[in-house]
Design a protein around this motif. Structure first.
Motif, PDB file in Angstrom:
ATOM      1  N   PHE A  31       1.782   3.049   6.361  1.00 35.28           N
ATOM      2  CA  PHE A  31       1.934   1.534   6.129  1.00 35.28           C
ATOM      3  C   PHE A  31       3.158   0.933   6.185  1.00 35.28           C
ATOM      4  O   PHE A  31       3.276  -0.242   6.169  1.00 35.28           O
TER       5      PHE A  31
ATOM      6  N   VAL B  68       0.981  -1.109   0.064  1.00 36.03           N
ATOM      7  CA  VAL B  68      -0.063  -0.072  -0.012  1.00 36.03           C
ATOM      8  C   VAL B  68       0.928   1.244   0.031  1.00 36.03           C
ATOM      9  O   VAL B  68       0.626   2.192  -0.858  1.00 36.03           O
TER      10      VAL B  68
ATOM     11  N   THR C 187       0.440   8.617   3.871  1.00 37.50           N
ATOM     12  CA  THR C 187      -0.101   6.862   3.501  1.00 37.50           C
ATOM     13  C   THR C 187       1.358   6.216   3.530  1.00 37.50           C
ATOM     14  O   THR C 187       1.540   4.783   4.167  1.00 37.50           O
TER      15      THR C 187
ATOM     16  N   LEU D  26      -7.590   2.667   6.764  1.00 40.33           N
ATOM     17  CA  LEU D  26      -7.593   2.759   5.290  1.00 40.33           C
ATOM     18  C   LEU D  26      -8.988   2.737   4.787  1.00 40.33           C
ATOM     19  O   LEU D  26      -9.109   3.671   3.789  1.00 40.33           O
TER      20      LEU D  26
END
Length: 281
Positions: free
Chosen positions: A131, A102, A127, A169
């Motif tokens: 992750f 991701v 993000t 998410l």
């Protein structure tokens, strides 16, 4: 991408992920070990991409790293086929294997200047570390703690960390309230990891340096997850809350250094100390 976020991401790419991969136990696909050894080399183009202007060159270098993360994610179904297990500790490990992909996809989009699925570039940039650290490091450590200190609380931690990460998410696609729900679940799991680390894992270790690393990782989680909750609550309700820049400088940096790095270093020391302890006994 800000300098601070770039440095945090580099730490995840070049140090936390390769060190964490060496902590995986149980049945492993044959290709995982060479992938782990080659990881710093595969991550280097992605690290370079962080410091280039957005555009085709940065996106192409980021794509090299993204391919490595996708190769890692493919080991999750292979491991599941080998173990046939969805025990809580295994769920955490499978999540750790899949989560960097991701981050890799978000990195390619952000470096290309493309608002993937409608997310602005700032969210995509954040993000990437999320992750690496919540998706990979936290899930991996939750699985390790679950094996080291089995019990209901450990099973809760090993399941709620992956679930909370996935709910956060999903909240990106739904709304701020769904993201808050994910933050609550993730915080509960991380606090359970912190308690078990402090109460059970740390107290069973004689080596002072390892105990200090474990204590630091546990203590940091208490503060950083409070920050995460305050941000998610503020986003959902409109109450005053930290800015994204402030969160990166506090929550992000402390999680990267105080939790993720200290945790993988501590668990690696535990692995090297264990044979000595067995020999001495």
């Amino acid at each position: 991408m800000s300098v601070l976020v770039g440095l945090i991401v580099m730490l995840g790419m070049l140090a936390v992920v390769p060190a964490g991969l060496r902590l995986l136990d149980g049945p492993q696909p044959a290709a995982l070990r060479p992938l782990a050894r080659a990881w710093p080399l595969l991550a280097l183009p992605g690290a370079v991409a962080l410091w280039l202007p957005r555009g085709p060159t940065a996106a192409a270098l980021a794509a090299v790293y993204a391919l490595a993360t996708l190769a890692l994610a493919l080991h999750a179904p292979l491991r599941l086929a080998a173990t046939g297990s969805l025990a809580p500790a295994e769920v955490a490990v499978l999540t750790a294997l899949a989560a960097p992909s991701v981050a890799g996809l978000a990195l390619v989009a952000e470096r290309a200047g493309h608002e993937l699925l409608g997310f602005d570039l700032d969210i995509l940039a954040l993000t990437v570390p999320h992750f690496h650290f919540a998706g990979f490091a936290a899930a991996l450590v939750a699985g390790l703690v679950c094996r080291a200190s089995p019990g209901p609380l450990a099973r809760f931690a090993a399941l709620s960390v992956p679930l909370g990460t996935l709910l956060v998410l999903a909240g990106y696609f739904i709304d701020d309230w769904a993201e808050l729900a994910g933050a609550v679940v993730l915080t509960g799991g991380m606090w359970a990891v912190a308690l078990l680390t402090w109460r059970d894992v740390r107290t069973g270790v004689a080596d002072p340096a390892t105990r200090a690393l474990l204590a630091t990782s546990a203590a940091v989680l208490v503060a950083t997850m409070l920050l995460a909750l305050s941000w998610a609550l503020g986003e959902a309700t409109g109450l005053p809350h930290p800015s994204l820049t402030w969160m990166a400088a506090t929550h992000g940096l402390a999680n990267a250094l105080g939790f993720a790095l200290c945790s993988v270093l501590a668990w690696r020391r535990l692995r090297t100390l264990a044979p000595r302890s067995e020999t001495a006994s």
